[in-house]
Write an enzyme that holds these catalytic residues in place. Structure first.
Site, PDB file in Angstrom:
ATOM      1  N   LYS A  65       0.819  -1.212   0.000  1.00 45.94           N
ATOM      2  CA  LYS A  65       0.000   0.000   0.000  1.00 45.94           C
ATOM      3  C   LYS A  65       0.855   1.265   0.000  1.00 45.94           C
ATOM      4  O   LYS A  65       0.440   2.295  -0.508  1.00 45.94           O
ATOM      5  CB  LYS A  65      -0.895   0.032   1.237  1.00 45.94           C
ATOM      6  CG  LYS A  65      -1.686  -1.219   1.464  1.00 45.94           C
ATOM      7  CD  LYS A  65      -2.787  -1.352   0.477  1.00 45.94           C
ATOM      8  CE  LYS A  65      -3.559  -2.627   0.719  1.00 45.94           C
ATOM      9  NZ  LYS A  65      -4.723  -2.758  -0.114  1.00 45.94           N
TER      10      LYS A  65
HETATM   11  C1  LIG Z   1      -0.927  -7.890   2.291  1.00 42.62           C
HETATM   12  C2  LIG Z   1      -2.036  -7.785   1.302  1.00 42.62           C
HETATM   13  N1  LIG Z   1      -2.042  -8.623   0.268  1.00 42.62           N
HETATM   14  C3  LIG Z   1      -3.023  -8.587  -0.635  1.00 42.62           C
HETATM   15  C4  LIG Z   1      -4.073  -7.691  -0.540  1.00 42.62           C
HETATM   16  C5  LIG Z   1      -5.128  -7.686  -1.595  1.00 42.62           C
HETATM   17  O1  LIG Z   1      -4.969  -6.577  -2.448  1.00 42.62           O
HETATM   18  P1  LIG Z   1      -6.198  -5.982  -3.212  1.00 42.62           P
HETATM   19  O2  LIG Z   1      -7.188  -5.581  -2.201  1.00 42.62           O
HETATM   20  O3  LIG Z   1      -5.656  -4.839  -3.977  1.00 42.62           O
HETATM   21  O4  LIG Z   1      -6.726  -7.066  -4.082  1.00 42.62           O
HETATM   22  C6  LIG Z   1      -4.111  -6.812   0.541  1.00 42.62           C
HETATM   23  C7  LIG Z   1      -5.190  -5.822   0.720  1.00 42.62           C
HETATM   24  O5  LIG Z   1      -5.500  -5.048  -0.099  1.00 42.62           O
HETATM   25  C8  LIG Z   1      -3.052  -6.827   1.459  1.00 42.62           C
HETATM   26  O6  LIG Z   1      -3.010  -5.958   2.447  1.00 42.62           O
HETATM   27  N1  LIG Z   2      -6.491  -5.375   2.021  1.00 42.35           N
HETATM   28  C1  LIG Z   2      -6.832  -4.012   2.146  1.00 42.35           C
HETATM   29  C2  LIG Z   2      -8.298  -3.798   1.965  1.00 42.35           C
HETATM   30  C3  LIG Z   2      -8.583  -2.460   1.390  1.00 42.35           C
HETATM   31  O1  LIG Z   2      -8.062  -2.431   0.118  1.00 42.35           O
HETATM   32  P1  LIG Z   2      -7.871  -1.146  -0.763  1.00 42.35           P
HETATM   33  O2  LIG Z   2      -6.789  -1.524  -1.712  1.00 42.35           O
HETATM   34  O3  LIG Z   2      -9.155  -0.888  -1.414  1.00 42.35           O
HETATM   35  O4  LIG Z   2      -7.482   0.003   0.097  1.00 42.35           O
HETATM   36  C4  LIG Z   2      -6.287  -3.502   3.467  1.00 42.35           C
HETATM   37  O5  LIG Z   2      -5.253  -3.983   3.874  1.00 42.35           O
HETATM   38  O6  LIG Z   2      -6.865  -2.658   4.077  1.00 42.35           O
END
Ligand SMILES: Cc1ncc(COP(=O)(O)O)c(C=O)c1O
Ligand SMILES: N[C@@H](CCOP(=O)(O)O)C(=O)O
Length: 468
Positions: free
Chosen positions: A112
């Site tokens: 993120k």
């Molecule tokens: C460590 C981790 N892996 C994978 C994901 C999944 O990613 P996305 O929500 O973009 O599919 C998340 C949350 O978003 C996460 O925090």
């Molecule tokens: N896995 C995410 C969930 C939110 O996902 P986002 O990419 O829409 O912000 C988290 O860790 O919060």
């Protein structure tokens, strides 16, 4: 560049307005009118270019307002300056044609940070330019919350409210959010799941008086700027492995579908992506949707990869929009059906279009633990449990096609999930400093019931934008 809502009933906006808007007023998600094309020569020219510069080059066509575009190189430079690895998103090979893309070298140890550090700077500069304040409300299953708090803490024009599912994130994830002392940060432990938190967030966006009163902004991947910033590492890793002259597949641990959608955007822009492999844990809505054509959320199952404990994958709407030939009515009908009857059917043509580019695999708890153990045994490399689902899916792909390299996105540092790692390999990874020391600080959070009105009142009482 201008943006339209997937549901077609909100005004088209320029990038800067999309950045502040988050969700469209009709409940849809913003998408660009067209994807910019990056020519093979421009892709090749990214070789050896520092990550921040590559980001500025690739994101610029999406931004295009003169002032924002001019600020982008500096914002990108500052965003990645604090990362603990010079390459920002380095690749490590763990088996034949299997590479791990490490996206956890930022301040909160998850992918993120790669988008959020940039988004924080873009938003802050824009608020200053327009002399505005904003109230950011975010829903998190563990990682977005910490990254958002880190990016916006202490900023005078912003208040941040993060909703996380009470008792359903790891201790490290919780402490990353709750030990921050800045008084513009408010952490809410919601008595519900991530889906409940995201549902409240979307309802707040559709509540016009509240939205306007607090100057609501969002930093989840419903905000287009988030996913576009995540597109960059598909290009940088692809180029490192031979793009544009070589096709590459990507295995992506998936929950809200933002990260894998970023790979799809890279492909639309011209990166030669072979397959986009969606890895899920037991919360397998996407694997089921691709297999059966029926998108149907079920109850959330808690797993050792809690950030993926998600059933409503918001960004799937953007993919469906493209797959239906950008048919607003079809998207509206699908999401109306989801709201009314709890599911929708993906029509045959869009389903085929999606299957032509994506495949999905649900990886269970025992397989996740076995994958962490195997990769440790065979490569001496520690995977976090989310990444392990992606590596498992990547290995399955390589069994079918050993010749095409697969990049598995490593979305979090294993030290965020010490119990899962200890279970698999018998010891706990260490948290990098200075984070480890900070997590000892006192915790600050408010437990709220899963109720939109209660959450809205809590935010409105504290948001400084609402007091002007
Ligand atoms: C460590 C981790 N892996 C994978 C994901 C999944 O990613 P996305 O929500 O973009 O599919 C998340 C949350 O978003 C996460 O925090
Ligand atoms: N896995 C995410 C969930 C939110 O996902 P986002 O990419 O829409 O912000 C988290 O860790 O919060």
């Amino acid at each position: 560049m201008r943006y339209l809502s997937t549901r077609g009933e909100a005004a088209q906006l320029a990038f800067e307005d999309v950045l502040l808007a988050g969700l469209a007023t009709d409940g849809g998600l913003y998408a660009p009118l067209a994807y910019p094309h990056v020519a093979p020569g421009e892709i090749a020219a990214l070789a050896g270019v520092p990550y921040a510069e590559a980001a500025a080059r690739l994101i610029a066509p999406f931004v295009s307002e003169a002032a924002s575009e001019a600020g982008l190189p500096g914002q990108a430079e500052a965003a990645y300056a604090s990362f603990r690895h010079r390459a920002i998103a380095p690749l490590t090979q763990i088996a034949d044609n299997l590479f791990v893309l490490e996206l956890f070298h930022g301040p909160t140890l998850a992918f993120k940070d790669l988008a959020m550090q940039l988004l924080g700077r873009m938003m802050n500069d824009l608020l200053e330019k327009r002399n505005l304040r904003a109230t950011i409300v975010g829903a998190t299953s563990g990682d977005t919350g910490a990254a958002a708090i880190e990016a916006f803490r202490g900023l005078p024009r912003v208040d941040v409210f993060i909703l996380y599912p009470h008792g359903r994130v790891s201790e490290v994830q919780r402490r990353q959010m709750t030990t921050v002392a800045d008084d513009n940060v408010h952490t809410i432990a919601l008595q519900g799941t991530f889906d409940d938190a995201q549902n409240i967030l979307k309802r707040l966006f559709r509540n016009k008086p509240f939205r306007e009163r607090v100057a609501l902004a969002g930093v989840n991947s419903i905000n287009w700027a988030r996913v576009v910033a995540q597109m960059v590492y598909y290009f940088t890793s692809g180029v490192a492995l031979g793009a544009p002259h070589r096709r590459i597949s990507y295995a992506v641990p998936t929950g809200n579908f933002g990260d894998v959608l970023a790979g799809y955007i890279a492909k639309r822009m011209g990166l030669p992506v072979d397959r986009l492999i969606v890895a899920t844990n037991a919360n397998d809505i996407l694997a089921r949707a691709l297999a059966t054509g029926r998108y149907e959320p079920r109850g959330v199952t808690p797993t050792q990869s809690p950030s993926m404990d998600i059933q409503v994958s918001s960004n799937f709407e953007r993919l469906l929009f493209d797959a239906t030939g950008r048919d607003h009515a079809a998207v509206r009908a699908a999401f109306a059906s989801l709201e009314q009857s709890g599911a929708f059917e993906i029509p045959p043509a869009p389903l085929e279009a999606i299957r032509a580019e994506f495949e999905a695999l649900s990886v269970g708890e025992a397989q996740t633990t076995a994958e962490i153990a195997r990769t440790w045994r065979e490569a001496g490399y520690v995977l976090d449990p989310h990444t392990a689902t992606g590596v498992r899916a990547a290995r399955t792909r390589l069994e079918k096609d050993p010749a095409t390299p697969v990049v598995a996105l490593s979305t979090a540092h294993p030290a965020k999930f010490p119990e899962a790692i200890e279970r698999a390999i018998g010891h706990r990874p260490r948290l990098p400093e200075p984070l480890a020391a900070r997590l000892e600080a006192p915790e600050r959070f408010t437990v709220l019931e899963n109720d939109e009105a209660r959450v809205a009142a809590f935010i409105a009482e504290r948001a400084r934008a609402a007091q002007i």
